[in-house]
Design a protein around this motif. Structure first.
Motif, short mmCIF file in Angstrom:
data_model
loop_
_atom_site.label_atom_id
_atom_site.label_comp_id
_atom_site.label_asym_id
_atom_site.label_seq_id
_atom_site.Cartn_x
_atom_site.Cartn_y
_atom_site.Cartn_z
N LEU A 179 0.83 -1.21 0.00
CA LEU A 179 0.00 0.00 0.00
C LEU A 179 0.86 1.26 0.00
O LEU A 179 0.46 2.28 -0.54
N LEU A 180 2.01 1.17 0.60
CA LEU A 180 2.96 2.28 0.58
C LEU A 180 4.12 1.88 -0.32
O LEU A 180 4.67 0.80 -0.21
N ARG A 181 4.50 2.77 -1.26
CA ARG A 181 5.63 2.49 -2.14
C ARG A 181 6.79 3.35 -1.74
O ARG A 181 6.66 4.55 -1.72
N PRO A 182 7.91 2.87 -1.42
CA PRO A 182 8.27 1.51 -1.05
C PRO A 182 7.76 1.22 0.37
O PRO A 182 7.53 2.14 1.14
N PRO A 183 7.60 -0.05 0.71
CA PRO A 183 7.13 -0.38 2.06
C PRO A 183 8.12 0.14 3.10
O PRO A 183 9.32 0.06 2.90
N PHE A 184 7.60 0.70 4.18
CA PHE A 184 8.49 1.27 5.20
C PHE A 184 9.20 0.21 6.01
O PHE A 184 10.16 0.50 6.71
N HIS A 185 8.75 -1.05 5.89
CA HIS A 185 9.37 -2.13 6.66
C HIS A 185 9.19 -3.44 5.90
O HIS A 185 8.22 -4.15 6.09
N PRO A 186 10.16 -3.79 5.03
CA PRO A 186 9.98 -4.98 4.19
C PRO A 186 9.94 -6.29 4.96
O PRO A 186 10.16 -6.33 6.16
N TYR A 187 9.75 -7.39 4.23
CA TYR A 187 9.31 -8.68 4.73
C TYR A 187 9.92 -9.22 6.01
O TYR A 187 9.16 -9.59 6.88
N PRO A 188 11.16 -9.36 6.26
CA PRO A 188 11.49 -10.07 7.51
C PRO A 188 10.98 -9.36 8.76
O PRO A 188 10.97 -9.95 9.83
N PHE A 189 10.50 -8.13 8.63
CA PHE A 189 9.89 -7.39 9.74
C PHE A 189 10.77 -7.37 10.99
O PHE A 189 10.32 -7.69 12.10
N ILE A 190 12.00 -6.98 10.83
CA ILE A 190 12.96 -6.96 11.94
C ILE A 190 12.55 -5.91 12.98
O ILE A 190 12.63 -6.16 14.18
N LEU A 191 12.10 -4.74 12.52
CA LEU A 191 11.67 -3.70 13.47
C LEU A 191 10.46 -4.16 14.27
O LEU A 191 10.38 -3.95 15.49
N LEU A 192 9.51 -4.81 13.60
CA LEU A 192 8.33 -5.34 14.30
C LEU A 192 8.75 -6.38 15.34
O LEU A 192 8.25 -6.39 16.46
N ASN A 193 9.67 -7.24 14.97
CA ASN A 193 10.18 -8.24 15.90
C ASN A 193 10.84 -7.57 17.10
O ASN A 193 10.64 -8.00 18.24
N LEU A 194 11.60 -6.51 16.87
CA LEU A 194 12.24 -5.78 17.97
C LEU A 194 11.19 -5.16 18.89
O LEU A 194 11.30 -5.24 20.12
N MET A 195 10.15 -4.57 18.32
CA MET A 195 9.10 -3.95 19.13
C MET A 195 8.36 -5.01 19.96
O MET A 195 8.08 -4.79 21.14
N LEU A 196 8.08 -6.16 19.36
CA LEU A 196 7.39 -7.22 20.09
C LEU A 196 8.29 -7.78 21.19
O LEU A 196 7.81 -8.15 22.27
N SER A 197 9.58 -7.83 20.92
CA SER A 197 10.52 -8.31 21.94
C SER A 197 10.61 -7.35 23.11
O SER A 197 10.94 -7.76 24.23
N CYS A 198 10.34 -6.08 22.89
CA CYS A 198 10.38 -5.09 23.97
C CYS A 198 9.09 -5.07 24.78
O CYS A 198 9.09 -4.68 25.95
N VAL A 199 7.97 -5.47 24.19
CA VAL A 199 6.70 -5.44 24.90
C VAL A 199 6.67 -6.47 26.03
O VAL A 199 6.25 -6.16 27.15
N ALA A 200 7.11 -7.67 25.77
CA ALA A 200 7.02 -8.75 26.76
C ALA A 200 7.80 -8.45 28.04
O ALA A 200 7.25 -8.61 29.13
N PRO A 201 9.08 -8.01 27.95
CA PRO A 201 9.78 -7.75 29.21
C PRO A 201 9.20 -6.57 29.99
O PRO A 201 9.40 -6.47 31.20
N LEU A 202 8.50 -5.67 29.33
CA LEU A 202 7.88 -4.54 30.05
C LEU A 202 6.53 -4.94 30.64
O LEU A 202 6.20 -4.54 31.75
N GLN A 203 5.78 -5.70 29.88
CA GLN A 203 4.43 -6.04 30.31
C GLN A 203 4.42 -7.08 31.43
O GLN A 203 3.62 -7.00 32.36
#
Length: 142
Positions: free
Chosen positions: A76-100
């Protein structure tokens, strides 16, 4: 009677005996409200724990993940702001668990304290009822 049963009077026994002698109703007496002594951190921990273990949290969390992945996979966005392996998303999810996790644990610890106080109050009520029943039994026996 309590000295015969336990060999000594505990603090709980003394409290119940004082209430029994005064003739007051124990079930209406409450511990000082634990919620009155809450710090800002305790209040926030309770709120986060209450929201973090609810269906709205799960639905919002899944919705954000689906929108993030959908936006980047479908292009939907050209170019995608975060391509397939989603490393930034993985980093954000990894930060949520130790805080929550610790925040939820704080809320559970406070709930355990409330349950312990409630249990102590129930024990006092049961002990007072037992003593009153014993007194009635002795009166009937005489």
């Amino acid at each position: 009677m309590l000295k015969d049963a336990h060999g000594k009077l505990l603090a709980l026994d003394k409290t119940v005996l004082d209430i029994l002698e005064a003739g007051t109703i124990l079930s209406r007496q409450r511990e000082p409200a634990l919620d009155d002594r809450l710090t800002f951190g305790d209040q926030m921990a309770d709120r986060v724990a209450r929201f973090g273990d609810s269906w709205p949290f799960i639905l919002v969390f899944v919705g954000v993940l689906a929108a993030w992945i959908g936006t980047n996979v479908t292009g939907l966005l050209r170019p995608p702001f975060h391509p397939y392996p989603f490393i930034l998303l993985n980093l954000m999810l990894s930060c949520v668990a130790p805080l929550q996790a610790p925040i939820i644990m704080m809320g559970q610890r406070r709930q355990e304290t409330k349950n312990r106080l409630r249990g102590e109050n129930d024990c006092r009520i049961n002990l007072k009822a037992e003593l009153e029943i014993r007194q009635l039994h002795e009166k009937i026996h005489h």
